[in-house]
Scaffold this motif. Structure first.
Motif, mmCIF file in Angstrom:
data_model
loop_
_atom_site.group_PDB
_atom_site.id
_atom_site.type_symbol
_atom_site.label_atom_id
_atom_site.label_comp_id
_atom_site.label_asym_id
_atom_site.label_seq_id
_atom_site.Cartn_x
_atom_site.Cartn_y
_atom_site.Cartn_z
ATOM 1 N N LEU A 22 0.495 -1.121 0.125
ATOM 2 C CA LEU A 22 0.130 0.088 0.268
ATOM 3 C C LEU A 22 1.139 1.494 -0.036
ATOM 4 O O LEU A 22 0.538 2.296 -0.711
ATOM 5 N N ASN A 23 2.070 1.335 0.803
ATOM 6 C CA ASN A 23 3.093 2.601 0.971
ATOM 7 C C ASN A 23 3.710 2.577 -0.487
ATOM 8 O O ASN A 23 3.790 3.753 -1.166
ATOM 9 N N TYR A 24 3.717 1.694 -0.888
ATOM 10 C CA TYR A 24 4.415 1.662 -2.293
ATOM 11 C C TYR A 24 3.482 1.780 -4.210
ATOM 12 O O TYR A 24 3.869 3.120 -4.366
ATOM 13 N N ASP A 25 1.904 2.090 -3.704
ATOM 14 C CA ASP A 25 0.852 1.710 -4.009
ATOM 15 C C ASP A 25 0.873 3.828 -4.128
ATOM 16 O O ASP A 25 0.449 4.695 -4.582
ATOM 17 N N TYR B 9 3.161 5.648 -2.679
ATOM 18 C CA TYR B 9 4.139 6.450 -3.772
ATOM 19 C C TYR B 9 4.033 6.582 -4.647
ATOM 20 O O TYR B 9 4.707 8.129 -5.185
ATOM 21 N N THR B 10 3.902 5.730 -5.593
ATOM 22 C CA THR B 10 3.602 6.384 -7.132
ATOM 23 C C THR B 10 2.318 6.351 -7.355
ATOM 24 O O THR B 10 2.708 7.535 -8.613
ATOM 25 N N LEU B 11 1.271 6.333 -6.930
ATOM 26 C CA LEU B 11 0.135 7.434 -7.134
ATOM 27 C C LEU B 11 1.031 8.890 -7.130
ATOM 28 O O LEU B 11 0.327 9.552 -7.858
ATOM 29 N N ARG B 12 0.632 9.394 -5.484
ATOM 30 C CA ARG B 12 0.991 10.864 -5.922
ATOM 31 C C ARG B 12 2.428 11.648 -6.806
ATOM 32 O O ARG B 12 2.960 12.318 -6.803
#
Length: 160
Positions: free
Chosen positions: A36-39, A41-44
């Motif tokens: 979720l943290n990766y998602d 970060y990626t979205l931001r």
């Protein structure tokens, strides 16, 4: 809610917010938390990249001082003239279909409908499109929108 300067209550903001809420309910550093943290970060990062592309074009148009305010969309933002809504949608779809201003996996955000509406009011929308076409030309074989997609909405990116 996200603390970015252009915060809205749009779908992409709700998705980001919901990802943050779900992540914060997980045990820190668990596999699910990391995904979720990766998602998040990626979205931001993708949102930041798209915003920077728009800002660069606005600055190229001569809106150096106004670029941030033209890109600022809040839940209080309104369309300047309801007659412009259709034209704004058409230009936004053309940008998505004929340029690479949005990444291939990006589905349109209503945030940019407000920005295009502002450009129409400033009589700068067509010139914005021309610069976007030159700066971010459509690359052959890279689809930007799914065939037939005409809705303005955003879906999250899958986990790796």
């Amino acid at each position: 809610m996200p603390h970015d300067a252009s915060h809205t209550e749009a779908d992409d903001d709700r998705i980001l917010y919901n990802l943050i809420v779900v992540r914060n309910q997980q045990a820190k550093d668990s596999e699910e938390w990391q995904k979720l943290n990766y998602d998040i970060y990626t979205l931001r990062q993708i949102r930041r990249e798209v915003r920077n592309r728009w800002k660069r074009i606005l600055e190229d148009l001569g809106f150096q001082k106004e670029a941030d305010s033209l890109l600022s969309v809040t839940k209080l933002s309104t369309i300047s003239d309801s007659k412009n809504t259709r034209k704004a949608r058409e230009i936004l779809l053309r940008l998505a279909e004929e340029t690479n201003i949005f990444p291939a996996s990006w589905e349109l955000s209503e945030r940019y409908l407000f920005v295009v509406d502002r450009l129409i009011a400033l009589d700068a929308a067509e010139e914005f499109f021309k610069i976007a076409s030159r700066t971010y030309p459509k690359k052959p074989g890279v689809p930007n929108l799914a065939d037939g997609q005409k809705e303005l909405h955003y879906l999250p990116f899958p986990s790796p």
